[in-house]
Design a protein around this motif. Structure first.
Motif, PDB file in Angstrom:
ATOM      1  N   ARG A   1       0.902  -1.019   0.010  1.00 57.86           N
ATOM      2  CA  ARG A   1      -0.021   0.031  -0.092  1.00 57.86           C
ATOM      3  C   ARG A   1       0.701   1.086  -0.026  1.00 57.86           C
ATOM      4  O   ARG A   1       0.292   2.443  -0.426  1.00 57.86           O
ATOM      5  N   ASP A   2       2.150   1.169   0.296  1.00 59.47           N
ATOM      6  CA  ASP A   2       2.917   2.306   0.532  1.00 59.47           C
ATOM      7  C   ASP A   2       3.875   2.459  -0.801  1.00 59.47           C
ATOM      8  O   ASP A   2       4.400   3.722  -1.450  1.00 59.47           O
ATOM      9  N   ALA A   3       3.419   1.656  -1.885  1.00 64.71           N
ATOM     10  CA  ALA A   3       3.929   1.636  -3.365  1.00 64.71           C
ATOM     11  C   ALA A   3       3.572   3.001  -3.953  1.00 64.71           C
ATOM     12  O   ALA A   3       2.469   3.784  -3.641  1.00 64.71           O
ATOM     13  N   ASP A   4       4.611   3.781  -4.264  1.00 62.23           N
ATOM     14  CA  ASP A   4       4.365   5.373  -4.985  1.00 62.23           C
ATOM     15  C   ASP A   4       4.218   5.223  -6.455  1.00 62.23           C
ATOM     16  O   ASP A   4       5.142   4.800  -7.224  1.00 62.23           O
ATOM     17  N   TRP A   5       3.330   6.014  -7.011  1.00 61.06           N
ATOM     18  CA  TRP A   5       3.111   6.087  -8.483  1.00 61.06           C
ATOM     19  C   TRP A   5       4.372   6.781  -9.139  1.00 61.06           C
ATOM     20  O   TRP A   5       5.008   6.183 -10.228  1.00 61.06           O
TER      21      TRP A   5
ATOM     22  N   GLU B   1       7.554   7.147  -8.082  1.00 66.68           N
ATOM     23  CA  GLU B   1       8.637   6.237  -7.965  1.00 66.68           C
ATOM     24  C   GLU B   1       8.556   5.019  -8.767  1.00 66.68           C
ATOM     25  O   GLU B   1       9.786   4.672  -9.432  1.00 66.68           O
ATOM     26  N   THR B   2       7.393   4.472  -9.035  1.00 66.06           N
ATOM     27  CA  THR B   2       7.307   3.586 -10.002  1.00 66.06           C
ATOM     28  C   THR B   2       7.742   3.899 -11.517  1.00 66.06           C
ATOM     29  O   THR B   2       8.148   3.102 -12.291  1.00 66.06           O
ATOM     30  N   LEU B   3       6.972   5.023 -11.641  1.00 62.74           N
ATOM     31  CA  LEU B   3       7.246   5.479 -13.137  1.00 62.74           C
ATOM     32  C   LEU B   3       8.752   5.906 -13.413  1.00 62.74           C
ATOM     33  O   LEU B   3       9.260   5.629 -14.459  1.00 62.74           O
ATOM     34  N   LEU B   4       9.441   6.350 -12.345  1.00 60.97           N
ATOM     35  CA  LEU B   4      10.973   6.662 -12.295  1.00 60.97           C
ATOM     36  C   LEU B   4      11.676   5.233 -12.726  1.00 60.97           C
ATOM     37  O   LEU B   4      12.434   5.042 -13.684  1.00 60.97           O
ATOM     38  N   ALA B   5      11.300   4.364 -11.662  1.00 59.30           N
ATOM     39  CA  ALA B   5      12.096   2.997 -11.709  1.00 59.30           C
ATOM     40  C   ALA B   5      11.752   2.218 -13.165  1.00 59.30           C
ATOM     41  O   ALA B   5      12.658   1.607 -13.705  1.00 59.30           O
ATOM     42  N   THR B   6      10.594   2.339 -13.779  1.00 62.32           N
ATOM     43  CA  THR B   6      10.067   1.408 -14.778  1.00 62.32           C
ATOM     44  C   THR B   6      10.124   2.119 -15.999  1.00 62.32           C
ATOM     45  O   THR B   6      10.279   1.612 -16.996  1.00 62.32           O
ATOM     46  N   GLY B   7      10.160   3.435 -16.117  1.00 61.15           N
ATOM     47  CA  GLY B   7      10.304   4.099 -17.495  1.00 61.15           C
ATOM     48  C   GLY B   7       8.876   4.145 -18.055  1.00 61.15           C
ATOM     49  O   GLY B   7       8.626   4.419 -19.378  1.00 61.15           O
ATOM     50  N   LEU B   8       7.978   3.542 -17.400  1.00 56.19           N
ATOM     51  CA  LEU B   8       6.558   3.157 -17.927  1.00 56.19           C
ATOM     52  C   LEU B   8       5.720   4.296 -17.887  1.00 56.19           C
ATOM     53  O   LEU B   8       5.839   5.451 -17.021  1.00 56.19           O
ATOM     54  N   THR B   9       4.672   4.305 -18.581  1.00 50.07           N
ATOM     55  CA  THR B   9       3.508   5.549 -18.195  1.00 50.07           C
ATOM     56  C   THR B   9       2.246   5.075 -17.600  1.00 50.07           C
ATOM     57  O   THR B   9       2.052   3.850 -17.258  1.00 50.07           O
ATOM     58  N   ARG B  10       1.547   5.891 -16.789  1.00 51.91           N
ATOM     59  CA  ARG B  10       0.702   5.684 -16.044  1.00 51.91           C
ATOM     60  C   ARG B  10      -0.438   4.931 -16.648  1.00 51.91           C
ATOM     61  O   ARG B  10      -0.933   3.684 -16.355  1.00 51.91           O
ATOM     62  N   PRO B  11      -0.922   5.073 -18.074  1.00 51.04           N
ATOM     63  CA  PRO B  11      -1.793   4.577 -18.762  1.00 51.04           C
ATOM     64  C   PRO B  11      -1.435   3.040 -18.977  1.00 51.04           C
ATOM     65  O   PRO B  11      -2.222   2.179 -19.043  1.00 51.04           O
ATOM     66  N   GLU B  12      -0.198   2.779 -19.508  1.00 51.28           N
ATOM     67  CA  GLU B  12       0.392   1.682 -19.745  1.00 51.28           C
ATOM     68  C   GLU B  12       0.108   0.652 -18.479  1.00 51.28           C
ATOM     69  O   GLU B  12      -0.466  -0.550 -18.597  1.00 51.28           O
ATOM     70  N   ILE B  13       0.468   1.025 -17.377  1.00 55.84           N
ATOM     71  CA  ILE B  13       0.270   0.465 -15.931  1.00 55.84           C
ATOM     72  C   ILE B  13      -1.445   0.048 -15.660  1.00 55.84           C
ATOM     73  O   ILE B  13      -1.703  -1.077 -15.345  1.00 55.84           O
ATOM     74  N   GLU B  14      -2.078   1.019 -16.138  1.00 53.65           N
ATOM     75  CA  GLU B  14      -3.223   0.982 -15.846  1.00 53.65           C
ATOM     76  C   GLU B  14      -4.128  -0.236 -16.557  1.00 53.65           C
ATOM     77  O   GLU B  14      -5.039  -0.909 -16.243  1.00 53.65           O
ATOM     78  N   LYS B  15      -3.610  -0.069 -17.981  1.00 58.46           N
ATOM     79  CA  LYS B  15      -3.869  -1.068 -18.876  1.00 58.46           C
ATOM     80  C   LYS B  15      -3.785  -2.577 -18.619  1.00 58.46           C
ATOM     81  O   LYS B  15      -4.485  -3.754 -18.493  1.00 58.46           O
TER      82      LYS B  15
END
Length: 759
Positions: free
Chosen positions: A331-335, A337-351
């Motif tokens: 639950r502490d995961a941060d959007w 930080e995740t986008l920085l670590a992965t290089g992905l976009t929010r829509p890609e992860i939501e898909k």
């Protein structure tokens, strides 16, 4: 007819580059397969040999460990499997005359490609101390030399017994038995360098260090996530399984820093429809930054937790442990930080989340792209968390699927090739064979190299493989090997490890999978275990490349008799004559192998028991499947640097180089290339086609340099680069390893690019 081997090393200083392909296999694969096979074997031998590959009454492909379906095609092999078979069944020969013409110093200057192209080894060869050339030696004298060196050691722990994943179950069982009767657990193996991280994570979380799916599960899955893996080159027959899964309605998410042709479209050469049209495989491509996988799965887990009704609470309550601690961390995961670590976009992860939530049966497959990082073990544990949340272990069409690279690497571990054996295994050995096995843990690959470097190990014995080229930190590894008093390699073909020797060296030529194995008890067969825990027989049919060859079991048995002497109560001579007697002992020592000889006689073999898969029973310390919570890690990239992953070309299997092309990536006639995103190249001022040195940067301050690489502008993830191993193993520090598993971190090497003196 077959062609002769190349006389000189081909020039590789001007690779040609075209656009990457967007489909795998098809007519080009068939053409390439037939061309390579004809060059090595000739037309008639090609037909006789390839039609026996992976057949129920034939031999197991010496390439990858992907399982065979129950219904086999007449041509049950892939392009790279055919290359592996062709190189083993080749008509080319490396005789004593070859070694007389080529001193070791000359062999050391040759490329791995040239060495491998020379053909099959035919005679035992010996390099005396101070000599310039290998010379023929009898088998009896060869075993005497090994016995002399071992007898001179201060302790059995000064000997190292390495195993390649090609070694059969029977040979591996005998090999570990010999080492332990000698008195050491120094049994490093190739798994230490690849899927050790998988075993470490899975043993802790589900209680068994193997995948939990069978081939039929892929056909039943709703969603298959393929992470850090390139099946089109490394496990091509997997594409057929993915094609069938897609036809059954499955969706596929590919998670990888590079787009790979095999995951875009598969042109199945077994069907007219496949040849003409092909099947699109990937529904969602997540082009992740190198090392960002843990962050991705952690955020997906957070989002599943936040979705009402998405967690399989009944499964979690009944079968798992540690849920609350895990859930708090997730639950502490941060959007951001995740986008920085992965290089992905929010829509890609939501898909991706949408596809996860729509699936009732999910499988995650992975390979080296997940296992060869400092944080590899917590990454794979996070994958397990992801599957446990929705009850995706222990039901059809769901589970963990680490895809093993070499044809019996999993079987070798099952047989006891492990430097840290379980007490129960040692107890069973002691009960069966009447000696007390050593209990102190031995050396893995990295520790073995350190021991050679520091003078704590003096004899190195390799059952197959190409240790020098496969290992990290090439200069350190080679210097360490040269400090040994004796290096011994059981091999079918020439490789670089034969040119990097101790004070004395032996090459012991052995039978290949394709060859008939006749012993005193008649014709023998061996067994292997595939990546999904299926055990089956392998029967060679070709006449051996030389009358001087011995099988791997025969080599171990004769060595054991010479080294251990009359004091050994183990019936080594009986084992050599009749491999069925070896299997009888395996059946009494290793769980799951009861009635081994009877069950393996069944066409297709049998599945080993797997408690999480078969009965949702988890043999962990808690008695349940364990959720875990670890801090999210990902590689940090200094300004002006790139994150390099080492990888294979399409004309390559592990360290074996079949050719100089990487057809799917559009690279021809050269291997010293580095793939860099055009935006990164522009930022760094590096033109496409220019030549650079790759310079590794690590906390020890040592400069590790791989010179003369052609820059290829390529659609990699931004900030990331890719280049082939073993040429880039020189950049991987010996001490840069995964936590817990000690696997070399070959997929996340910080490098700077400097203009090459050759440009």
């Amino acid at each position: 007819m077959a062609t002769k081997p190349p006389q000189g090393d081909p020039v590789q200083d001007a690779p040609q580059v075209t656009e990457p392909k967007h489909a795998a296999a098809g007519l080009p694969a068939i053409g390439h397969t037939l061309r390579i096979a004809q060059q090595q074997m000739g037309v008639k031998r090609t037909a006789l040999t390839l039609l026996r590959v992976n057949q129920k009454n034939g031999f197991d492909c010496p390439g990858c460990a992907w399982p065979e379906p129950d219904h086999r095609h007449a041509a049950e092999f892939c392009e790279n499997g055919a290359k592996a078979v062709a190189e083993e069944a080749t008509l080319r020969r490396v005789t004593p005359d070859f070694f007389a013409a080529h001193p070791v110093a000359d062999l050391a200057t040759r490329s791995g490609y040239w060495l491998g192209q020379q053909g099959r080894l035919t005679h035992p060869m010996y390099l005396p101390e101070g000599a310039e050339r290998y010379e023929p030696v009898t088998w009896e004298r060869a075993f005497d030399i090994v016995a002399e060196e071992i007898a001179a050691l201060g302790s059995p722990d000064e000997a190292l017994f390495y195993t390649s994943g090609r070694t059969s179950n029977e040979a591996a069982f005998l090999y570990q038995l010999f080492a332990r009767e000698l008195g050491t657990n120094n049994l490093p193996d190739c798994s230490n360098m690849c899927h050790e991280s998988s075993g470490s994570a899975l043993n802790e979380t589900i209680g068994i260090g193997k995948g939990s799916v069978l081939l039929e599960d892929l056909y039943q899955a709703d969603l298959i996530v393929v992470a850090g893996q390139n099946p089109g080159t490394n496990h091509p027959r997997m594409l057929s399984a993915l094609e069938k899964a897609k036809a059954n309605g499955a969706k596929i998410i590919s998670v990888n820093p590079l787009p790979e042709a095999g995951l875009e479209k598969f042109k199945n050469p077994q069907t007219p429809q496949g040849m003409l049209k092909g099947a699109a495989l990937t529904d969602l491509f997540l082009q992740i930054r190198i090392g960002g996988d843990q962050a991705l799965f952690r955020l997906l887990n957070k989002l599943v937790l936040e979705t009402e009704g998405a967690v399989d609470q009944a499964f979690v309550d009944e079968h798992t442990h540690g849920y609350e601690e895990f859930a708090a961390a997730a639950r502490d995961a941060d959007w951001d930080e995740t986008l920085l670590a992965t290089g992905l976009t929010r829509p890609e992860i939501e898909k991706a989340l949408e596809m996860v939530l729509a699936s009732e049966r999910t499988i995650v497959c992975w390979a080296m792209g997940l296992t060869q990082h400092k944080h590899a073990v917590p990454t794979i544990r996070e994958v397990v968390n992801f599957l446990l949340l929705r009850g995706n272990i222990g039901r059809p069409g769901a589970g963990v699927c680490p895809v093993r690279g070499h044809s019996n690497v999993q079987g070798d571990r099952t047989m006891g090739i492990f430097e840290r054996p379980a007490p129960a295994f040692l107890d069973a050995l002691e009960k069966e064979f009447g000696f007390a096995p050593p209990r102190e843990h031995g050396y893995d690959v990295v520790a073995a190299i350190r021991a050679l470097r520091d003078g704590d190990a003096k004899v190195f014995f390799a059952m197959g493989g190409n240790f020098v080229s496969a290992s990290p930190d090439t200069e350190v590894t080679e210097a360490a090997m040269r400090r040994a008093s004796l290096t011994v390699h059981v091999s079918t073909k020439l490789n670089r490890s034969h040119a990097v020797t101790g004070a004395r060296a032996l090459i012991l030529p052995t039978l290949g999978r394709t060859e008939r194995d006749l012993q005193g008890g008649g014709e023998q067969f061996v067994t292997v275990e595939d990546s999904m825990g299926m055990v089956h027989a392998s029967r060679g049919r070709l006449e051996p490349a030389s009358k001087e060859l011995l099988s791997e079991p025969a080599i171990v048995c004769r060595l054991a008799r010479r080294v251990l002497g009359a004091e050994s109560r183990t019936p080594w001579e009986e084992f050599e004559k009749d491999y069925g007697t070896i299997r009888d002992r395996i059946a009494r020592v290793i769980p799951g192998f009861q009635d081994f000889n009877k069950r393996v006689a069944h066409p297709g073999g049998f599945a080993l028991p797997h408690a999480p898969r078969d009965e949702r029973r988890f043999p962990t310390a808690s008695g349940k499947a364990n959720f875990t919570a670890a801090p999210v890690e990902y590689p940090e990239l200094p300004e002006g640097r790139l994150l390099l992953q080492t990888l294979r070309s399409h004309d390559q299997y592990n360290t074996t180089i079949y050719g100089l092309d990487d057809r799917y990536r559009g690279i021809k006639n050269g291997r010293r290339v580095v793939m860099v995103h055009p935006d990164d190249a522009a930022r760094l001022g590096i033109a496409d086609g220019s030549y650079v040195d790759l310079v590794g940067e690590w906390k020890d301050g040592v400069e590790r340099r791989a010179p003369g690489f052609r820059v290829v502008h390529y659609p990699t993830a931004r900030g990331c680069a890719a280049a082939y191993y073993p040429e880039t193993n020189v950049l991987v520090p010996l001490d840069a390893t995964a936590d817990t598993s000690n696997t070399p971190a070959s997929k996340s090497v910080v490098v700077r690019l400097e203009q090459s003196a050759t440009d």
